[in-house]
Design a protein around this motif. Structure first.
Motif, PDB file in Angstrom:
ATOM      1  N   PHE A  41      51.558  66.850  26.290  1.00 19.12           N
ATOM      2  CA  PHE A  41      51.114  67.070  24.808  1.00 19.12           C
ATOM      3  C   PHE A  41      49.775  66.426  24.682  1.00 19.12           C
ATOM      4  O   PHE A  41      49.712  65.157  24.528  1.00 19.12           O
ATOM      5  CB  PHE A  41      52.111  66.960  23.824  1.00 19.12           C
ATOM      6  CG  PHE A  41      53.420  67.676  24.004  1.00 19.12           C
ATOM      7  CD1 PHE A  41      53.407  69.266  23.780  1.00 19.12           C
ATOM      8  CD2 PHE A  41      54.524  66.903  24.375  1.00 19.12           C
ATOM      9  CE1 PHE A  41      54.561  69.759  24.026  1.00 19.12           C
ATOM     10  CE2 PHE A  41      55.649  67.686  24.893  1.00 19.12           C
ATOM     11  CZ  PHE A  41      55.656  69.070  24.374  1.00 19.12           C
ATOM     12  N   VAL A  42      48.527  67.146  24.729  1.00 20.84           N
ATOM     13  CA  VAL A  42      47.200  66.393  24.545  1.00 20.84           C
ATOM     14  C   VAL A  42      46.644  67.445  23.327  1.00 20.84           C
ATOM     15  O   VAL A  42      46.073  68.444  23.576  1.00 20.84           O
ATOM     16  CB  VAL A  42      46.609  66.579  25.663  1.00 20.84           C
ATOM     17  CG1 VAL A  42      45.208  65.996  25.597  1.00 20.84           C
ATOM     18  CG2 VAL A  42      47.448  65.837  26.860  1.00 20.84           C
ATOM     19  N   LYS A  43      46.480  66.687  22.041  1.00 23.49           N
ATOM     20  CA  LYS A  43      45.717  67.231  21.118  1.00 23.49           C
ATOM     21  C   LYS A  43      45.963  68.555  20.742  1.00 23.49           C
ATOM     22  O   LYS A  43      45.156  69.603  20.873  1.00 23.49           O
ATOM     23  CB  LYS A  43      43.961  67.215  21.406  1.00 23.49           C
ATOM     24  CG  LYS A  43      43.597  65.616  21.547  1.00 23.49           C
ATOM     25  CD  LYS A  43      42.154  65.811  21.615  1.00 23.49           C
ATOM     26  CE  LYS A  43      41.681  64.085  21.916  1.00 23.49           C
ATOM     27  NZ  LYS A  43      40.356  64.040  22.571  1.00 23.49           N
ATOM     28  N   GLY A  44      47.187  68.988  20.590  1.00 22.64           N
ATOM     29  CA  GLY A  44      47.836  70.210  20.341  1.00 22.64           C
ATOM     30  C   GLY A  44      47.879  71.161  21.354  1.00 22.64           C
ATOM     31  O   GLY A  44      48.068  72.518  21.306  1.00 22.64           O
ATOM     32  N   LYS A  45      47.749  70.821  22.545  1.00 19.95           N
ATOM     33  CA  LYS A  45      47.811  71.808  23.674  1.00 19.95           C
ATOM     34  C   LYS A  45      48.962  71.048  24.687  1.00 19.95           C
ATOM     35  O   LYS A  45      49.172  69.877  24.509  1.00 19.95           O
ATOM     36  CB  LYS A  45      46.370  71.868  24.427  1.00 19.95           C
ATOM     37  CG  LYS A  45      45.328  72.501  23.578  1.00 19.95           C
ATOM     38  CD  LYS A  45      44.272  72.961  24.383  1.00 19.95           C
ATOM     39  CE  LYS A  45      43.409  73.308  23.533  1.00 19.95           C
ATOM     40  NZ  LYS A  45      41.879  73.721  24.023  1.00 19.95           N
ATOM     41  N   VAL A  46      49.518  71.915  25.535  1.00 20.46           N
ATOM     42  CA  VAL A  46      50.171  71.343  26.655  1.00 20.46           C
ATOM     43  C   VAL A  46      49.406  71.424  28.113  1.00 20.46           C
ATOM     44  O   VAL A  46      48.989  72.391  28.353  1.00 20.46           O
ATOM     45  CB  VAL A  46      51.693  72.139  26.638  1.00 20.46           C
ATOM     46  CG1 VAL A  46      52.335  71.771  27.717  1.00 20.46           C
ATOM     47  CG2 VAL A  46      52.327  72.145  25.454  1.00 20.46           C
ATOM     48  N   VAL A  47      49.478  70.580  28.770  1.00 21.52           N
ATOM     49  CA  VAL A  47      48.772  70.359  30.026  1.00 21.52           C
ATOM     50  C   VAL A  47      49.727  70.412  31.162  1.00 21.52           C
ATOM     51  O   VAL A  47      50.632  69.336  31.204  1.00 21.52           O
ATOM     52  CB  VAL A  47      48.024  69.086  29.979  1.00 21.52           C
ATOM     53  CG1 VAL A  47      47.243  68.908  31.322  1.00 21.52           C
ATOM     54  CG2 VAL A  47      46.807  69.114  28.947  1.00 21.52           C
ATOM     55  N   LEU A  48      49.632  71.048  32.247  1.00 25.94           N
ATOM     56  CA  LEU A  48      50.481  71.084  33.148  1.00 25.94           C
ATOM     57  C   LEU A  48      49.989  69.771  34.265  1.00 25.94           C
ATOM     58  O   LEU A  48      48.730  69.766  34.461  1.00 25.94           O
ATOM     59  CB  LEU A  48      50.421  71.950  34.187  1.00 25.94           C
ATOM     60  CG  LEU A  48      50.997  73.282  33.555  1.00 25.94           C
ATOM     61  CD1 LEU A  48      50.736  74.602  34.306  1.00 25.94           C
ATOM     62  CD2 LEU A  48      52.512  73.369  33.301  1.00 25.94           C
TER      63      LEU A  48
END
Length: 94
Positions: A41-48
């Motif tokens: 979880f990075v700044k309101g986004k999900v990163v694969l």
């Protein structure tokens, strides 16, 4: 899979919560069948995040031409400090 206007590439989620990672994303991440991915979880986004990387994939990633060499002992000490700090901070939330 299709390209969305705002998100670039998108895919559907099944009733079981499954999705197919589009080929463009798999190629970009250099992942395939049997590989593992993580979700951050990075700044309101999900990163694969690909989890099956060889140490060779990271060769040179920390290279800085003007930096003095560091011993393995110094590296281990620094890693230990970071792990200790993260452990302490994880218990601050309790």
């Amino acid at each position: 899979m299709r390209r969305g206007k705002e998100m670039g590439i998108e895919s559907k989620i099944t009733s079981k919560g499954q999705t197919t990672i589009p080929i463009e994303v798999r190629d970009y991440l250099k992942i395939g069948a049997g590989d593992r991915i993580g979700y951050e979880f990075v700044k309101g986004k999900v990163v694969l995040v690909p989890k099956n990387r060889s140490a060779l994939d990271f060769a040179g990633v920390l290279f800085e031409p003007d930096r003095a060499p560091v011993s393995v002992e110094t590296m281990n000490e620094a890693i230990g400090e970071v792990i200790s700090d993260r452990y302490e901070h994880s218990h601050d939330r309790d």
